[in-house]
Design a protein around this motif. Structure first.
Motif, short mmCIF file in Angstrom:
data_model
loop_
_atom_site.label_atom_id
_atom_site.label_comp_id
_atom_site.label_asym_id
_atom_site.label_seq_id
_atom_site.Cartn_x
_atom_site.Cartn_y
_atom_site.Cartn_z
N LEU A 12 0.86 -1.20 0.00
CA LEU A 12 0.00 0.00 0.00
C LEU A 12 0.89 1.25 0.00
N ASP A 14 0.43 4.30 -0.86
CA ASP A 14 -0.13 5.59 -0.43
C ASP A 14 -1.55 5.38 0.08
N ALA A 15 -2.12 6.46 0.62
CA ALA A 15 -3.45 6.36 1.23
C ALA A 15 -4.51 5.97 0.19
N THR A 18 -4.81 2.26 0.07
CA THR A 18 -5.54 1.72 1.22
C THR A 18 -7.05 1.89 1.00
N ASP A 40 -1.17 -0.55 13.99
CA ASP A 40 -0.90 0.59 14.87
C ASP A 40 -1.73 1.81 14.52
N GLY A 42 -2.52 5.14 13.02
CA GLY A 42 -2.01 5.76 11.81
C GLY A 42 -1.68 4.79 10.69
N SER A 43 -1.99 3.50 10.88
CA SER A 43 -1.61 2.52 9.85
C SER A 43 -2.61 2.49 8.69
N GLY A 44 -3.76 3.15 8.84
CA GLY A 44 -4.69 3.26 7.70
C GLY A 44 -6.03 2.56 7.89
N LYS A 45 -6.35 2.17 9.11
CA LYS A 45 -7.59 1.43 9.34
C LYS A 45 -8.83 2.25 8.93
N THR A 46 -8.86 3.49 9.40
CA THR A 46 -10.04 4.31 9.08
C THR A 46 -10.09 4.65 7.59
N THR A 47 -8.92 4.85 6.99
CA THR A 47 -8.87 5.11 5.54
C THR A 47 -9.50 3.95 4.79
N GLU A 115 -11.96 -1.67 14.20
CA GLU A 115 -10.59 -1.19 14.40
C GLU A 115 -10.12 -1.63 15.80
N ARG A 139 4.36 0.29 3.35
CA ARG A 139 3.22 -0.23 4.12
C ARG A 139 2.61 -1.41 3.38
#
Ligand SMILES: Nc1ncnc2c1ncn2[C@@H]1O[C@H](COP(=O)(O)OP(=O)(O)O)[C@@H](O)[C@H]1O
Ligand SMILES: [Mg+2]
Length: 166
Positions: A12, A14-15, A18, A40, A42-47, A115, A139
């Motif tokens: 991944l 970039d955002a 994700t 962790d 900031g790892s992109g879960k919400t994205t 999450e 990532r």
């Protein structure tokens, strides 16, 4: 005997990548799927959940339900139940009775994304595990299916997703 499938790893860069992975899953996962998101801060879960929500036709803004714990979105093709267990220990997470979402006893079946599912005391029966991680090379997401249907979906991910061209 429980089947074991190979995990699938996707880089991944970039955002957008994700988000695109979440969007693809939102288009293709069957109703009732519970995604256990790990990784962790900031790892992109919400994205990823934002992509998932867009694919379900949800236009409301998606934020981590860090304080509300559960956000329910019902305007899309399927309901989305978005959970964030960051602040909870396993015992407290169990008191949320999340099984009432996945066993169909109380809520309309939909897609559930959790999450910080590391904080869950007990797991849903057939989750899709999705771990987001950082490495020197960048990532990546590691997806671990637990049903033939999830395994088939991961085996047929389009090249565009694997090569981050969406
Ligand atoms: N694959 C990625 N590469 C670079 N930045 C990313 C990636 N995925 C997400 N981000 C960015 O990282 C930040 C944190 O993402 P977020 O989804 O809020 O993480 P989490 O919910 O895991 O805490 C956001 O600014 C997001 O745009
Ligand atoms: Mg988050």
């Amino acid at each position: 005997m429980a089947m074991d499938w190979m995990p699938v790893v996707i880089t991944l860069p970039d955002a957008e990548a994700t988000y695109a992975l979440g969007h693809y899953l939102g288009q293709h996962l069957p109703i009732g799927t519970v995604i256990l998101l790990m990784g962790d801060l900031g790892s992109g879960k919400t994205t990823l959940v934002k992509g998932l929500a867009a694919a379900l036709g949800i236009t409301e803004p998606i934020n981590s339900p860090t304080f509300t714990l559960i956000n329910e979105y019902e305007q899309g093709r399927l309901p989305l139940y978005h959970v964030d267990l960051y602040r909870l220990e396993a015992a407290a997470a169990d008191q949320l009775y999340l099984e009432s979402y996945w066993d169909g006893s109380e809520f309309v079946p939909g897609i559930m994304a959790i999450e910080w599912s590391e904080h869950l005391g007990h797991h849903p029966p057939e989750p899709l595990e999705l771990r987001l991680s950082y490495h020197d090379a960048g990532r990546q997401a590691t997806l671990r299916p637990s049903t033939p249907c999830q395994a088939a979906l991961l085996e047929t991910l389009p090249d565009a997703i694997l090569a981050n061209e969406i």
